[in-house]
Design a protein around this motif. Structure first.
Motif, mmCIF file in Angstrom:
data_model
loop_
_atom_site.group_PDB
_atom_site.id
_atom_site.type_symbol
_atom_site.label_atom_id
_atom_site.label_comp_id
_atom_site.label_asym_id
_atom_site.label_seq_id
_atom_site.Cartn_x
_atom_site.Cartn_y
_atom_site.Cartn_z
ATOM 1 N N ALA A 113 10.820 5.855 -4.799
ATOM 2 C CA ALA A 113 9.770 6.843 -5.038
ATOM 3 C C ALA A 113 9.149 7.064 -3.668
ATOM 4 C CB ALA A 113 8.749 6.307 -6.027
ATOM 5 N N LEU A 114 9.285 8.264 -3.144
ATOM 6 C CA LEU A 114 8.723 8.576 -1.824
ATOM 7 C C LEU A 114 7.322 9.139 -2.045
ATOM 8 C CD1 LEU A 114 9.579 8.576 1.217
ATOM 9 C CD2 LEU A 114 10.159 10.982 0.924
ATOM 10 N N THR A 115 6.321 8.454 -1.478
ATOM 11 C CA THR A 115 4.933 8.842 -1.740
ATOM 12 C C THR A 115 4.267 9.432 -0.500
ATOM 13 O OG1 THR A 115 4.037 6.694 -1.125
ATOM 14 C CG2 THR A 115 4.686 6.957 -3.421
ATOM 15 N N LYS A 116 3.171 10.122 -0.735
ATOM 16 C CA LYS A 116 2.287 10.631 0.324
ATOM 17 C C LYS A 116 2.970 11.590 1.284
ATOM 18 C CE LYS A 116 -1.500 7.797 0.711
ATOM 19 N NZ LYS A 116 -2.333 6.729 1.235
ATOM 20 N N LEU A 117 3.938 12.328 0.771
ATOM 21 C CA LEU A 117 4.593 13.339 1.597
ATOM 22 C C LEU A 117 3.564 14.334 2.124
ATOM 23 C CD1 LEU A 117 7.430 14.378 2.502
ATOM 24 C CD2 LEU A 117 7.329 15.944 0.549
ATOM 25 N N ASP A 118 2.544 14.619 1.284
ATOM 26 C CA ASP A 118 1.512 15.601 1.655
ATOM 27 C C ASP A 118 0.748 15.205 2.913
ATOM 28 O OD1 ASP A 118 0.727 13.627 -0.498
ATOM 29 O OD2 ASP A 118 -1.268 14.256 0.132
ATOM 30 N N VAL A 119 0.718 13.900 3.219
ATOM 31 C CA VAL A 119 -0.012 13.447 4.408
ATOM 32 C C VAL A 119 0.660 13.981 5.679
ATOM 33 C CG1 VAL A 119 -0.713 11.362 5.694
ATOM 34 C CG2 VAL A 119 -0.937 11.443 3.199
ATOM 35 N N ASP B 199 0.823 -1.224 0.000
ATOM 36 C CA ASP B 199 0.000 0.000 0.000
ATOM 37 C C ASP B 199 0.847 1.260 0.000
ATOM 38 O OD1 ASP B 199 -2.278 -1.718 0.372
ATOM 39 O OD2 ASP B 199 -1.778 -1.783 2.508
ATOM 40 N N GLU B 200 2.017 1.197 -0.590
ATOM 41 C CA GLU B 200 2.911 2.356 -0.597
ATOM 42 C C GLU B 200 2.523 3.367 -1.661
ATOM 43 O OE1 GLU B 200 4.028 -0.776 -1.077
ATOM 44 O OE2 GLU B 200 5.418 -1.315 0.535
ATOM 45 N N GLY B 201 1.561 2.992 -2.518
ATOM 46 C CA GLY B 201 1.188 3.875 -3.634
ATOM 47 C C GLY B 201 1.860 3.429 -4.922
ATOM 48 N N LYS B 202 2.087 2.126 -5.040
ATOM 49 C CA LYS B 202 2.754 1.587 -6.236
ATOM 50 C C LYS B 202 1.925 1.848 -7.484
ATOM 51 C CE LYS B 202 2.971 -2.480 -4.391
ATOM 52 N NZ LYS B 202 2.622 -2.125 -3.003
ATOM 53 N N GLY B 203 0.584 1.773 -7.339
ATOM 54 C CA GLY B 203 -0.292 1.911 -8.501
ATOM 55 C C GLY B 203 -0.021 3.191 -9.272
ATOM 56 N N LYS B 204 0.022 4.291 -8.555
ATOM 57 C CA LYS B 204 0.248 5.589 -9.207
ATOM 58 C C LYS B 204 1.611 5.631 -9.908
ATOM 59 C CE LYS B 204 1.574 10.240 -8.156
ATOM 60 N NZ LYS B 204 1.442 11.491 -7.443
ATOM 61 N N ILE B 205 2.641 5.139 -9.238
ATOM 62 C CA ILE B 205 3.998 5.203 -9.809
ATOM 63 C C ILE B 205 4.112 4.255 -11.007
ATOM 64 C CG2 ILE B 205 6.464 4.892 -9.310
ATOM 65 C CD1 ILE B 205 5.281 7.256 -7.784
ATOM 66 N N ILE C 63 9.162 1.542 -3.783
ATOM 67 C CA ILE C 63 8.137 2.527 -3.427
ATOM 68 C C ILE C 63 8.038 2.590 -1.905
ATOM 69 C CG2 ILE C 63 5.794 3.355 -3.873
ATOM 70 C CD1 ILE C 63 7.481 2.822 -6.421
ATOM 71 N N VAL C 64 8.142 3.801 -1.396
ATOM 72 C CA VAL C 64 8.244 4.017 0.045
ATOM 73 C C VAL C 64 7.288 5.135 0.435
ATOM 74 C CG1 VAL C 64 9.815 4.746 1.877
ATOM 75 C CG2 VAL C 64 10.699 3.346 0.011
ATOM 76 N N LYS C 65 6.427 4.863 1.391
ATOM 77 C CA LYS C 65 5.525 5.888 1.897
ATOM 78 C C LYS C 65 6.280 6.744 2.899
ATOM 79 C CE LYS C 65 1.448 4.024 2.579
ATOM 80 N NZ LYS C 65 0.122 3.604 3.035
ATOM 81 N N ALA C 66 5.970 8.012 2.998
ATOM 82 C CA ALA C 66 6.700 8.931 3.879
ATOM 83 C C ALA C 66 6.462 8.650 5.362
ATOM 84 C CB ALA C 66 6.319 10.369 3.543
#
Ligand code: GDP
Length: 430
Positions: A328-334, A13-19, A265-268
């Motif tokens: 790819a660092l994802t969801k930084l905005d969270v 669930d790191e946001g792989k889909g988008k990347i 893929i890595v979530k923030a």
């Protein structure tokens, strides 16, 4: 020509889909190499939301070849439904755009029943499976009693394979108090579904070798994350396949040298679904806030995800195991609006400092995180498409993540929208 493997570097669930979708625009071939229809990628293209489970993300793009590799386990009835659903959204899927490896093992209805029956009996230590039969299908593959795509083409082979599987499964079902499998009904349903699957069957290893010789770009699309890997994850609370980058080769039939650049893929921050150790898990308002801001509910199961601070120690470990060249660092905005952010740099166990997560379950459970604190930012990073749009403290956070995991950021994601991405290094560049 570089090929790219995308793998999750946490618990999925790191946001792989988008990347993957972002990269699939640049790829010629998109291949799945492990897992089943438990994956659940969400793609948003021009406001249209596509939910994919078994199909590679490439199917929603014109002119791409999507491949389901032999490392996947495939539920043929689910696939047929998923194809119909995606077609209803106006996407064309044909044997020219979708190929399934002939040696792909099939998930049969009794695999799902077994999954659920065992999970219900196993109240002491639930694994947290999605109950879709993926684990039991992998067990049958290794037990040499699974039915594979190619078997659907020949009735005599199909009958032999089904009988072999039933000897094992009926004994097991008897022990679990389940009815024996209706052999004839199962064979009939396999004969029914076969003509809908066989047109897509292909010697995928050969097609990929040809594509590679032609200099085509191949994107290997991983599912789940390294901490759910059957060998290197937090066993037994793991998925039933290898999910790390090495599997891209064996799960499609290409040599390791063909695999190319590995993008992790890595979530923030960190999330996890289901049971199992999670050193940086938060049970307070901060954890609640991460879950709400990050919409941390499973695409496939709807289950609430557990949330916690970023664990640099774990990501350093998974970067090493998968040979990750960039993240790819994802969801930084969270993380926008937190006054202070914490990053786990290592663990304390029985009075000693550790710079990795040990293998033994009891030790994993007793590891307490050692944190470093960083100042947060009050500005928004949501939708940023360049470094200049990021607050100074957000940049500091990203730089510190890079230092601690020992791996550079290749891409930075700041919203679910595909174009809200900062590109540092094109993974396809040689
Ligand atoms: P996957 O299984 O790794 O593809 O991850 P999921 O699709 O389950 O979870 C990713 C979710 O986060 C999806 O709903 C995405 O639309 C969303 N998402 C992806 N990247 C970002 C981002 O940078 N910011 C925010 N806020 N959401 C994102």
């Amino acid at each position: 020509m570089a090929n790219v493997v995308v793998v999750g570097a946490q618990w999925g669930d790191e946001g792989k889909g988008k990347i993957v979708d972002w990269l699939s625009e640049r790829a010629d071939v998109i291949a799945r190499f492990q897992g089943g229809h438990n994956a659940g990628h969400t793609l948003v293209i021009d406001g249209e939301v596509y939910k994919l489970h078994a199909l590679p993300s490439g199917v929603v793009r014109r002119g791409k070849l999507s491949v389901i590799g032999n490392g996947v386990v495939l539920d043929p009835w689910h696939l047929v439904k998923e194809i119909a659903g995606i077609r209803a959204q106006g996407v064309e899927i044909t044997p020219e755009t979708l190929m399934i490896a002939e040696n792909t093992p099939l998930i049969l209805p009794f695999h799902g029943e077994l999954d659920r029956a065992r999970e219900n009996q196993n109240a002491v230590a639930k694994i947290g499976t999605t109950g879709r039969g993926i684990g039991p299908a992998y067990e049958d593959k290794v037990g040499r009693r699974v039915i594979r795509v190619a078997d659907l083409a020949d009735d005599a082979t199909l009958v032999t394979r089904v009988e072999r599987a039933l000897v094992h499964h009926n004994a097991l079902r008897n022990g679990l108090g389940l009815e024996p499998i209706d052999r004839d009904a199962l064979l009939d349903s396999l004969r029914d579904i076969a003509p809908q699957i066989l047109p897509y069957a292909a010697p995928v290893w050969k097609v990929l070798a040809e594509k590679r010789a032609q200099g085509k770009r191949i994107l290997f699309e991983g599912a789940q994350g390294a901490l759910l890997d059957i060998d290197f994850g937090t066993y037994p609370f793991v998925t039933s396949s290898n999910v790390i980058a090495g599997q891209a080769a064996t799960g499609t039939g290409m040599g390791p040298s063909a695999v190319g650049y590995t993008l992790g893929i890595v979530k923030a921050y960190t999330t996890r679904v289901g049971e199992g150790p999670f050193p940086t898990e938060l049970h307070d308002e901060d954890g609640q806030r991460l879950g709400e801001r990050g919409h941390e509910f499973g695409t496939t199961t709807g289950r609430k995800r557990r949330c916690g601070w970023f664990d640099a120690c774990l990501v350093r470990q998974t970067c090493a195991i998968s040979g990750i060249a960039g993240i790819a660092l994802t969801k930084l905005d969270v993380l926008d609006g937190f006054e202070t952010l914490k990053i786990c740099t290592g663990y304390e166990l029985d009075g000693a400092r550790l710079d990795y997560l040990p293998t033994a379950s009891d030790k994993q459970a007793r590891c307490t995180p050692v944190y470093e604190e960083l100042p947060g930012w009050s500005e928004t990073t949501a939708g940023a498409r360049s470094w200049a749009e990021l607050p100074a403290n957000a940049i500091k956070y990203v730089r510190r993540v890079e230092e601690l995991i020992g791996c550079p950021v290749a891409m930075l994601s700041t919203s679910p929208e595909r174009d809200d991405t900062i590109l540092v290094r094109d993974p396809f560049a040689d």
